[in-house]
Design an enzyme around this catalytic site. Structure first.
Site, short mmCIF file in Angstrom:
data_model
loop_
_atom_site.label_atom_id
_atom_site.label_comp_id
_atom_site.label_asym_id
_atom_site.label_seq_id
_atom_site.Cartn_x
_atom_site.Cartn_y
_atom_site.Cartn_z
N TRP A 296 0.98 -1.33 0.04
CA TRP A 296 -0.08 -0.05 -0.05
C TRP A 296 0.78 1.26 -0.04
CZ3 TRP A 296 -4.62 -0.95 4.15
CH2 TRP A 296 -5.02 -2.22 3.77
N LYS A 297 2.14 0.98 0.24
CA LYS A 297 3.17 2.52 0.22
C LYS A 297 2.55 3.33 1.39
CE LYS A 297 4.90 1.16 -4.22
NZ LYS A 297 5.38 1.46 -5.51
N GLU B 233 12.06 2.02 -3.51
CA GLU B 233 11.87 3.41 -3.10
C GLU B 233 12.71 3.71 -1.61
OE1 GLU B 233 7.68 3.05 -2.92
OE2 GLU B 233 7.66 3.01 -5.22
N GLU C 201 11.57 -6.30 -8.81
CA GLU C 201 10.71 -5.12 -9.32
C GLU C 201 11.72 -3.90 -10.07
OE1 GLU C 201 7.36 -4.50 -6.37
OE2 GLU C 201 9.00 -3.52 -5.58
N GLY D 157 5.13 2.21 -10.97
CA GLY D 157 4.17 3.20 -10.81
C GLY D 157 4.06 4.07 -12.30
N GLY E 278 1.58 -2.44 -6.29
CA GLY E 278 1.48 -1.22 -5.71
C GLY E 278 0.11 -0.61 -5.93
N GLY E 279 -0.04 -0.02 -6.88
CA GLY E 279 -1.30 1.14 -7.10
C GLY E 279 -2.43 0.27 -7.22
P1 13P Z 1 2.99 -0.47 -9.02
O1 13P Z 1 2.24 -1.75 -8.93
O2 13P Z 1 2.29 0.79 -8.28
O3 13P Z 1 3.74 -0.11 -9.99
O4 13P Z 1 4.21 -0.54 -7.51
C1 13P Z 1 4.92 -1.77 -7.50
C2 13P Z 1 5.89 -1.63 -6.33
O5 13P Z 1 6.28 -1.07 -6.00
C3 13P Z 1 5.13 -2.75 -5.57
O6 13P Z 1 6.01 -2.83 -4.03
#
Ligand code: 13P
Length: 252
Positions: free
Chosen positions: A10-11, A100, A170, A176, A236-237
């Protein structure tokens, strides 16, 4: 037979209330999901206890991961959260080395090894993230970069600990950005990662789950998950929407 895993990172998104609602929706939507798929959510630290209790009281099969942990055991480290605290908050997993964290918080392999070791010593399974930047792929250095991320951290673990590690590939250029690795690119890298792991852990390499992450969504998950060495996704998203996340889980 390797485990199939879909994890939602979920960040820094959702309030506790929004997170609880998301998990309630997920509990409902994933009721009929086959028991051989492990579903994980990784909410922010502040949500962990509330979401763990919610999952428990709903008899759900979803597990909880944290997005990070400290490389220190305890003590005067203002703002840090230890692996032991995460264990106490109901986590079974912890994401370590997300790009990140590497990029914006200067986390280096040496620190990530300490985090991984502490997580393992508290009974948590690390989801160890690796992946190259765009310029590294353009310079054809992607294999070298990923091998180094494995060798400097995972090669230093004991076999008994390595058994509990999940790897997430990743590619930074796909996170993202809406730009997903093709399933050929993912399969090529996942197979390579497995060969590198085999260099140190020949008996384990075949059973370590390797997840793909980077703009994974309902429209491309089936293709990605159909590949031999792609054992699931770190999302992520799309994990912030219960419907989309469930569709991704059902892509297996
Ligand atoms: P997204 O799916 O938003 O590209 O992010 C991937 C991610 O960083 C999952 O840890």
């Amino acid at each position: 037979m390797r485990r199939k895993i879909v994890a939602g990172n979920w960040k820094m998104n959702t309030t506790i209330q929004e997170g609880e609602l998301l998990v309630k929706q997920l509990n409902f939507l994933t009721k009929e999901i086959s028991a051989d798929i492990d579903v994980i959510v990784a909410p922010p630290f502040t949500h962990l206890t509330a979401i763990s209790s919610l999952i428990k009281s709903d008899n759900s099969n979803i597990s909880v991961a944290a997005q990070n942990c400290s490389d220190k055991e305890s003590g005067a480290f203002t703002g840090e959260v230890s692996a032991k605290m995460l264990q106490g908050a109901g986590c079974r997993y912890v994401i370590i080395g997300h790009s990140e964290r590497r990029e914006y918080f200067g986390e280096i392999n040496e620190t990530l090894l300490k985090k991984t070791e502490l997580a393992l010593s508290e009974g948590l399974s690390p989801i160890y993230c690796i992946g190259e930047r765009l310029e590294e792929r353009e310079q054809n250095r992607h294999f070298e970069v990923v091998a180094e991320q494995i060798k400097e951290v995972l090669y230093k673990l004991r076999g008994l600990d390595m058994e509990r590690v999940i790897v997430a590939y990743e590619p930074v250029w796909a996170i993202g950005t809406g730009k997903t690795a093709t399933s050929d690119q993912a399969e090529e890298m996942h197979a390579y990662i497995r060969r590198v792991i085999a260099g140190k852990f020949p008996k384990l390499a075949d059973s370590i789950p390797i997840l793909y992450g980077g703009s994974c969504k309902p429209s491309n998950a089936k293709d990605l998950f159909s590949r031999e060495n792609v054992d699931g996704g770190l999302i992520g998203g799309a994990s912030l929407n219960a419907q989309d996340f469930t569709e991704i889980i059902k892509s297996f």
